[in-house]
Design a protein around this motif. Structure first.
Motif, PDB file in Angstrom:
ATOM      1  N   ARG A 151       0.820  -1.205   0.000  1.00  0.00           N
ATOM      2  CA  ARG A 151       0.000   0.000   0.000  1.00  0.00           C
ATOM      3  C   ARG A 151       0.858   1.262   0.000  1.00  0.00           C
ATOM      4  N   THR A 152       1.856   1.270  -0.889  1.00  0.00           N
ATOM      5  CA  THR A 152       2.682   2.459  -1.042  1.00  0.00           C
ATOM      6  C   THR A 152       2.699   2.876  -2.507  1.00  0.00           C
ATOM      7  N   SER A 153       2.994   4.142  -2.736  1.00  0.00           N
ATOM      8  CA  SER A 153       3.110   4.660  -4.095  1.00  0.00           C
ATOM      9  C   SER A 153       4.308   5.592  -4.159  1.00  0.00           C
ATOM     10  N   GLN A 193      -1.049   9.146   3.600  1.00  0.00           N
ATOM     11  CA  GLN A 193      -1.445   7.852   3.074  1.00  0.00           C
ATOM     12  C   GLN A 193      -0.961   7.687   1.636  1.00  0.00           C
ATOM     13  N   TYR A 194      -1.026   6.462   1.189  1.00  0.00           N
ATOM     14  CA  TYR A 194      -0.852   6.070  -0.210  1.00  0.00           C
ATOM     15  C   TYR A 194      -1.486   7.107  -1.131  1.00  0.00           C
ATOM     16  N   PHE A 195      -0.701   7.762  -2.009  1.00  0.00           N
ATOM     17  CA  PHE A 195      -1.289   8.753  -2.910  1.00  0.00           C
ATOM     18  C   PHE A 195      -1.579   8.133  -4.277  1.00  0.00           C
ATOM     19  N   THR A 196      -2.643   8.606  -4.898  1.00  0.00           N
ATOM     20  CA  THR A 196      -3.151   7.976  -6.128  1.00  0.00           C
ATOM     21  C   THR A 196      -3.039   8.857  -7.364  1.00  0.00           C
ATOM     22  N   SER A 197      -2.645  10.102  -7.196  1.00  0.00           N
ATOM     23  CA  SER A 197      -2.371  10.959  -8.353  1.00  0.00           C
ATOM     24  C   SER A 197      -1.435  12.074  -7.909  1.00  0.00           C
ATOM     25  N   TYR A 198      -0.850  12.754  -8.886  1.00  0.00           N
ATOM     26  CA  TYR A 198       0.102  13.823  -8.564  1.00  0.00           C
ATOM     27  C   TYR A 198       0.099  14.857  -9.665  1.00  0.00           C
ATOM     28  N   ARG A 202     -16.593  12.587 -13.282  1.00  0.00           N
ATOM     29  CA  ARG A 202     -15.240  13.149 -13.296  1.00  0.00           C
ATOM     30  C   ARG A 202     -14.866  13.843 -11.987  1.00  0.00           C
ATOM     31  N   SER A 203     -15.829  14.236 -11.209  1.00  0.00           N
ATOM     32  CA  SER A 203     -15.561  15.022 -10.005  1.00  0.00           C
ATOM     33  C   SER A 203     -15.227  14.129  -8.828  1.00  0.00           C
ATOM     34  N   THR A 204     -14.315  14.638  -7.996  1.00  0.00           N
ATOM     35  CA  THR A 204     -13.859  13.890  -6.825  1.00  0.00           C
ATOM     36  C   THR A 204     -13.653  14.831  -5.642  1.00  0.00           C
ATOM     37  N   LEU A 205     -13.591  14.212  -4.473  1.00  0.00           N
ATOM     38  CA  LEU A 205     -13.174  14.882  -3.252  1.00  0.00           C
ATOM     39  C   LEU A 205     -11.958  14.142  -2.714  1.00  0.00           C
ATOM     40  N   GLY A 206     -11.035  14.858  -2.075  1.00  0.00           N
ATOM     41  CA  GLY A 206      -9.875  14.178  -1.532  1.00  0.00           C
ATOM     42  C   GLY A 206      -9.134  15.013  -0.509  1.00  0.00           C
ATOM     43  N   ILE A 207      -8.198  14.356   0.168  1.00  0.00           N
ATOM     44  CA  ILE A 207      -7.258  15.035   1.050  1.00  0.00           C
ATOM     45  C   ILE A 207      -5.965  15.236   0.251  1.00  0.00           C
ATOM     46  N   TYR A 208      -5.461  16.467   0.241  1.00  0.00           N
ATOM     47  CA  TYR A 208      -4.326  16.803  -0.620  1.00  0.00           C
ATOM     48  C   TYR A 208      -3.162  17.378   0.188  1.00  0.00           C
ATOM     49  N   TYR A 209      -1.963  17.099  -0.317  1.00  0.00           N
ATOM     50  CA  TYR A 209      -0.722  17.592   0.276  1.00  0.00           C
ATOM     51  C   TYR A 209       0.127  18.237  -0.806  1.00  0.00           C
ATOM     52  N   VAL A 210       0.973  19.186  -0.402  1.00  0.00           N
ATOM     53  CA  VAL A 210       1.979  19.755  -1.294  1.00  0.00           C
ATOM     54  C   VAL A 210       3.344  19.282  -0.812  1.00  0.00           C
ATOM     55  N   TYR A 211       4.089  18.682  -1.716  1.00  0.00           N
ATOM     56  CA  TYR A 211       5.437  18.186  -1.402  1.00  0.00           C
ATOM     57  C   TYR A 211       6.463  19.119  -2.021  1.00  0.00           C
ATOM     58  N   ASP A 212       7.375  19.618  -1.210  1.00  0.00           N
ATOM     59  CA  ASP A 212       8.451  20.484  -1.686  1.00  0.00           C
ATOM     60  C   ASP A 212       9.641  19.602  -2.077  1.00  0.00           C
ATOM     61  N   VAL A 213       9.994  19.609  -3.352  1.00  0.00           N
ATOM     62  CA  VAL A 213      11.019  18.703  -3.863  1.00  0.00           C
ATOM     63  C   VAL A 213      12.379  18.982  -3.227  1.00  0.00           C
ATOM     64  N   ILE A 243       4.978  19.450  -5.736  1.00  0.00           N
ATOM     65  CA  ILE A 243       4.101  18.399  -6.276  1.00  0.00           C
ATOM     66  C   ILE A 243       2.847  18.321  -5.416  1.00  0.00           C
ATOM     67  N   LEU A 244       1.707  18.298  -6.076  1.00  0.00           N
ATOM     68  CA  LEU A 244       0.428  18.129  -5.405  1.00  0.00           C
ATOM     69  C   LEU A 244       0.109  16.636  -5.340  1.00  0.00           C
ATOM     70  N   LEU A 245      -0.100  16.098  -4.145  1.00  0.00           N
ATOM     71  CA  LEU A 245      -0.363  14.669  -3.953  1.00  0.00           C
ATOM     72  C   LEU A 245      -1.793  14.470  -3.467  1.00  0.00           C
ATOM     73  N   ALA A 246      -2.508  13.523  -4.086  1.00  0.00           N
ATOM     74  CA  ALA A 246      -3.907  13.259  -3.744  1.00  0.00           C
ATOM     75  C   ALA A 246      -4.031  11.958  -2.960  1.00  0.00           C
ATOM     76  N   THR A 247      -4.768  12.003  -1.854  1.00  0.00           N
ATOM     77  CA  THR A 247      -5.032  10.801  -1.061  1.00  0.00           C
ATOM     78  C   THR A 247      -6.516  10.762  -0.689  1.00  0.00           C
ATOM     79  N   GLU A 248      -6.981   9.578  -0.295  1.00  0.00           N
ATOM     80  CA  GLU A 248      -8.362   9.388   0.178  1.00  0.00           C
ATOM     81  C   GLU A 248      -9.384   9.957  -0.807  1.00  0.00           C
TER      82      GLU A 248
END
Length: 742
Positions: free
Chosen positions: A62-64, A90-95, A116-127, A104-109
């Motif tokens: 369960r990792t990405s 958590q495991y992210f499913t899109s970026y 086409r529409s979704t709801l999610g918890i999002y994070y920003v990752y600083d490279v 990088i914007l990471l999408a989880t849950e």
């Protein structure tokens, strides 16, 4: 006995033995993923043009991770980020990268809302710092990084917000959003479904402005669906859904000044629909497409963001309708590339920054099916087209003046391309009816193959153990038109026997079922049926796509008339073949295809003995405004077009066996369609079979749902086609169904 006859008997015996040793495809295997193809997940070219990223999943742990690959060597270079290394993520499913790839914007849950529409918890990752910042503790929609990567705009509860990554503070930019009333920054149901976009806001090039759409749904009628769930009482899902002829949301364009937070309305002259907004390279100018309710008059506007003044760049009109696309591309000086059917075929055009036509780049009696982009340095436009036949797709490049066209990958079958950011390379995906997807790297300028990446050879090896019959492509002359067709016959096909004919189609405007590409789930099901003694055929009739504007748009204002005529006539013509049993003909389809199959068994009641309709439209009066009125205008303007082609109005014509299927949670083609069809048949005292799948949407899937559905359909056609008892009215000898496996 002649030696040739002995050889023939031996050959037939050998073939029969070989077939007997092969396995039949099962429905459980199809929907259990046994024949799934391998692909390249979420590939994105990096700005340097020499590398790309892929989202890799380790489902067991369960990792990405986001991994970087080199185009030239196809070797993995590094991992940018892995969910295993992120605390609390958590495991992210899109970026999604920002413009300079520093964030990088990471999408989880992530959970679905509609198609086409979704709801999610999002994070920003600083490279650079490897730090992760959570944007919101609650689920949000469509987060988008600013060009600088310092802010994120998003929508929550129908309002637009901006999150500042430095201060970690959030500002609510609009405050009038209310469910089923006012929406800011994302689209309503009908825009999402029919104009195919959700995010209705956009940052300009320097991050100083955000343009967004506002939807006032106050006067749009509500639709409600019972959700049965698992509790003692069901709940209701209520949402705004404008059916044909009803009122749509009032849509307006607004400009947000990010620094001051002030919002101003842009006066576009009261447009009916705003299907696209897109900033130009100049941060002060926004392009806006508007179209009227009939969708036959499209305007492209330029909005000066400094003062909100509007000028007209381009206008198109059509006797039928104009398709909305994402092909608009602004070049460095804001001249732009546009696609249009105005010469009778879909082609690419070049306009200057003032909207003056400079050149028609492509031309000919074929369709541009995908515009990939423009390499300004080399003056090359890259596109996909039907130049190698309407059922095939090839990749080409051409100069912006329409000269020096080059075929890059044009093998018979379906070629598609994913180009590097600087157009140095492209990854070609190729498949055909006999070859599963193959991925290869090419030089874009020359079309020279660099290397193969992946070929799904293991799937081909696996399928050698199964009964898989080839698709035989051809054309059939119906009602004065050469229609594309394929037919699939059993491996042990015997021309002296007779087989039931089972036809499949969709038939909607601009669609295509007869195409030279690898199999989908329905193709595998058809293979199962063929191995059990059927001949399966598919004919793309009038109104389908990729054969020119006039062929596609002939069905205007008469959906279900010419398409049904073509399917009935095709079934009649195919029944003249000596190996087709004219007394055992069936047809099936899903959605528009279900509308068609229902019409066919009624209007063609002496031709079809059985039909399956899954999630069918039964009256276009029940379907949404944007799709339906594009082809039919409103019911108030075209009552005869709606009613004369609605199966609700002639249920008494049913003679054969009919299976009606729907999901009770279908937000798209409402279960109302099937309920009304059932009631019409009941009142006409016509027996039929039907199945309602609780809480399932238009796709009717989840858990064992697809397995159950396809087993039900298989049993239905076995009973009513393959094993049908005809009596003495059939003059042709039938195939002995007892000898057919299954």
């Amino acid at each position: 006995m002649k030696k040739s006859n002995i050889l023939l008997i031996l050959l037939v015996g050998f073939i029969s033995t070989a077939i007997a040793q092969k396995k039949q495809i099962t429905i459980e295997e199809i929907y259990g993923g046994a024949f799934r193809t391998e692909g390249l997940d979420a590939l994105r070219s990096m700005n340097n043009g020499t590398q790309y990223t892929i989202l890799d999943f380790d489902r067991s742990n369960r990792t990405s991770s986001i991994d970087v690959y080199d185009y030239g060597t196809q070797e993995k270079v590094k991992t940018i980020v892995s969910s295993a290394d992120l605390d609390g993520v958590q495991y992210f499913t899109s970026y999604e990268f920002n413009g300079d790839e520093s964030k990088i914007l990471l999408a989880t849950e992530v959970e679905s809302i509609f198609r086409r529409s979704t709801l999610g918890i999002y994070y920003v990752y600083d490279v650079a710092s490897k730090q992760t910042i959570k944007i919101s503790d609650t689920k949000i929609q469509e987060p988008t990084l600013s060009p600088s990567g310092k802010q994120v705009a998003y929508v929550a509860d129908n309002n637009l917000f901006i999150f500042d990554l430095t201060s970690k503070t959030t500002k609510k930019m609009t405050d009038d959003g209310v469910k089923n009333k006012i929406i800011n920054g994302v689209t309503d149901w009908v825009y999402e479904e029919e104009f195919a976009f959700v995010k209705a806001f956009d940052w300009n090039a320097n991050g100083t402005k955000i343009a967004f759409l506002r939807f006032d749904e106050t006067n749009v009628p509500e639709f409600s669906m019972d959700v049965y769930g698992e509790e003692l009482y069901q709940t209701q899902h209520v949402f705004k859904y404008p059916k044909a002829g009803e009122e749509n949301a009032k849509v307006s364009l607004h400009m947000l000044d990010v620094k001051t937070g002030t919002i101003s309305k842009v006066d576009l002259g009261n447009p009916y629909y705003i299907p696209r907004i897109k900033w130009m390279n100049n941060p002060d100018f926004l392009s806006v497409q508007t179209i009227n309710r009939h969708q036959d008059n499209l305007k492209l506007h330029a909005v000066n963001a400094k003062n909100n003044s509007v000028s007209l760049l381009l206008e198109e009109k059509d006797d039928a309708y104009i398709d909305i696309t994402d092909n608009l591309t602004f070049l460095a000086d804001d001249s732009f590339i546009w696609t249009s059917e105005k010469d009778g075929w879909n082609h690419i055009y070049l306009y200057n920054e003032d909207g003056k036509l400079m050149n028609q780049i492509t031309r000919g009696d074929w369709e541009v099916t995908q515009y990939y982009g423009y390499d300004q340095k080399q003056d090359r436009v890259y596109y996909q087209s039907t130049e190698n036949g309407s059922i095939n797709r090839g990749i080409y490049s051409i100069n912006s003046n329409g000269k020096n066209k080059k075929a890059l990958t044009v093998a018979e079958g379906t070629n598609s391309a994913d180009f590097s950011a600087d157009f140095t390379y492209f990854i070609n995906t190729y498949s055909s009816a006999t070859v599963p997807p193959k991925y290869s790297l090419y030089k874009a300028l020359t079309g020279k193959k660099v290397k193969d990446i992946k070929d799904n050879a293991s799937l081909l090896d696996k399928l050698r153990a199964y009964e898989v019959s080839p698709k035989e492509f051809s054309t059939i002359n119906i009602n004065g038109n050469e229609l594309n067709m394929y037919m699939i016959k059993p491996l042990d096909f015997d021309e002296s026997k007779q087989y039931p004919l089972f036809m499949y189609q969709y038939s909607g405007p601009g669609s295509q079922n007869v195409s030279n590409r690898w199999m989908g789930a329905n193709d595998y099901w058809h293979q199962k049926l063929v191995s059990e003694g059927y001949i399966v055929a598919c004919v793309d009739g009038r109104g389908t796509g990729f054969k020119g504007r006039d062929f596609k748009k002939v069905t205007q204002k008469e959906l279900g008339k010419y398409e049904v005529q073509d399917q009935i006539a095709a079934a009649e013509k195919l029944s003249e073949l000596p190996y087709i049993d004219e007394k055992r003909t069936g047809i099936w389809g899903w959605s528009y295809g279900g509308f068609m199959s229902t019409n066919c068994i009624l209007k063609g009641n002496d031709v079809f003995e059985a039909a399956i309709a899954v999630a069918p439209v039964t009256s276009w009066r029940f379907y949404d405004t944007i799709y339906t009125e594009r082809y039919m205008q409103t019911p108030q303007e075209n009552a005869s077009g709606y009613d004369e082609n609605s199966p609700l109005n002639y249920p008494e014509r049913l003679k054969g066996d009919y299976l009606l299927v729907h999901g009770s949670g279908d937000d798209n083609v409402h279960n109302q369609n099937s309920m009304r069809m059932a009631e019409a048949l009941i009142q006409a005292n016509k027996q039929f079979e039907w199945a309602i799948y609780p809480d399932k949407n238009h796709g009717i899937y989840g858990g064992n749902t697809r397995v159950h559905l396809y087993n039900k359909m298989t049993n239905f056609i076995h009973e009513n086609l393959r094993d049908r008892e005809i009596g003495e009215e059939s003059e042709k000898p039938m195939i002995d169904s007892k000898k057919v496996k299954g």
